[in-house]
Design an enzyme around this catalytic site. Structure first.
Site, short mmCIF file in Angstrom:
data_model
loop_
_atom_site.label_atom_id
_atom_site.label_comp_id
_atom_site.label_asym_id
_atom_site.label_seq_id
_atom_site.Cartn_x
_atom_site.Cartn_y
_atom_site.Cartn_z
N GLU A 86 -3.66 -4.98 -14.20
CA GLU A 86 -2.31 -5.08 -14.30
C GLU A 86 -1.08 -4.72 -13.38
OE1 GLU A 86 -1.30 -3.55 -18.24
OE2 GLU A 86 -2.29 -5.19 -19.30
N PRO A 125 -15.35 10.21 7.65
CA PRO A 125 -16.32 11.22 7.28
C PRO A 125 -15.83 12.58 7.76
CG PRO A 125 -17.02 10.09 9.50
CD PRO A 125 -15.76 9.41 8.98
N GLY A 126 -14.85 12.98 8.39
CA GLY A 126 -14.48 14.15 8.46
C GLY A 126 -13.81 14.98 7.28
N GLU A 146 -1.29 -4.79 -10.20
CA GLU A 146 -1.61 -5.29 -8.92
C GLU A 146 -0.68 -6.49 -8.54
OE1 GLU A 146 -5.80 -5.26 -6.67
OE2 GLU A 146 -6.11 -5.55 -8.83
N ARG A 186 0.88 -1.30 0.12
CA ARG A 186 0.02 0.05 -0.04
C ARG A 186 0.85 1.24 -0.08
NH1 ARG A 186 -4.95 -0.78 -1.84
NH2 ARG A 186 -6.14 -2.00 -0.70
#
Lengths: 192, 192
Positions: free
Chosen positions: B145, B119-120, B147, B67
């Site tokens: 492609e 939600p902020g 990933e 990530r």
């Protein structure tokens, strides 16, 4: 298990698009581990703290507030952003936000979980604490000037009902209610 | 209960700062309900779907992937963004992502929850589904492609261990594990 190198996307170029008071937005060009490049849209956020606060009367504390990205009012557990300098002590942020938003001061804060909310594009991490030994403060710390909110104390059944109606609809608050359900379910398990 | 008008922050001026492939970033100047103005930093996102998939062998499916916002590899439930046109059928997105990422096709998808993640500042909503009747597909649909991911099948105890080590560390996956714990706890409750 593949090694870190099999996954890593190294930044070739970073373009900072926006530096706000809360978020920073960047567009990275990355080298993919299997060759080639891709773009990654990134949001950097200082992180926040959410408080699972259950009163001596077995009610959980919630705040009702307007959320501009949603253009609606929702019901959430008390929470707040980590301010500069509080980064290494999220329980300080948590106790401050709880007092500002609800007027309760906790005697004990226990870390429950820390979680990334949207790891696909944002690094925001939320730290969740259980606040115990709640005491009403006579002159609680003032809220931020631009905050309007209403405090609610709900039983588990009332909170589950507000989930059904969609008033409770955010990840940290749903986590808090699941945590509460699990704590109660553990107390009811058969040990015989 | 205060009326909506007591909370609403009306946009006076919106500046769109970035329109990406995934997110759009805007800076609003809003009129506060008690008077005065404030700035609101906003991220708009099409939303996503997360899949709670438990195999006939009572293991949950996870994917390990890099990530970029975190600069690390983490273990999550299968999930994906809603593509244009799929907005009104998140279960279609979910079944597609499950097959692409894990090679399993579900016979039944049940909606568990829909939740705003941050939600902020963001309107991203994640829809969570329980995938049942999992069948291995011989020639599963190909992944995007760019990933790279590894599939894991873990027991509840193994998943809880990965939470402790911090490999499992995002909100949707922690929700999924709590959901699983609650479903099992309900099965163990005393009814006598």
């Amino acid at each position: 298990m593949l090694s870190f190198e099999a996954f890593e996307e190294k930044t070739i170029k970073r373009e900072t698009l926006f530096t706000g008071k809360i978020i920073e937005v960047a567009l990275d060009e990355v080298a993919l581990p299997m060759g080639g490049t891709a773009k990654r849209e990134l949001v950097f956020h200082p992180g926040g703290v959410g408080i699972v606060a259950i009163t001596p009367a077995e009610k959980m504390l919630f705040v009702r507030q307007f959320r501009k990205p949603l253009e609606r009012v929702i019901l959430e557990i008390p929470a707040g952003k980590i301010d500069p300098g509080e980064g290494s002590h999220p329980e300080v942020t948590g106790a401050r936000e709880l007092e500002e938003e609800t007027g309760y001061r906790p005697q004990k804060m226990t870390h429950l979980a820390s979680m990334y909310l949207s790891p696909g594009f944002a690094n925001e991490m939320l730290h969740l604490y259980l606040a115990e030994g709640l005491e009403k403060v006579e002159n609680p710390r003032a809220m931020d000037e631009d905050e309007v909110l209403e405090v609610y104390e709900l039983t588990l059944d009332e909170a589950l009902e507000r989930m059904k109606t969609g008033e409770i609809c955010d990840a940290k608050t749903i986590y808090a209610i699941q945590y509460w359900q699990l704590a109660l379910a553990k107390g009811r398990e058969c040990h015989g």
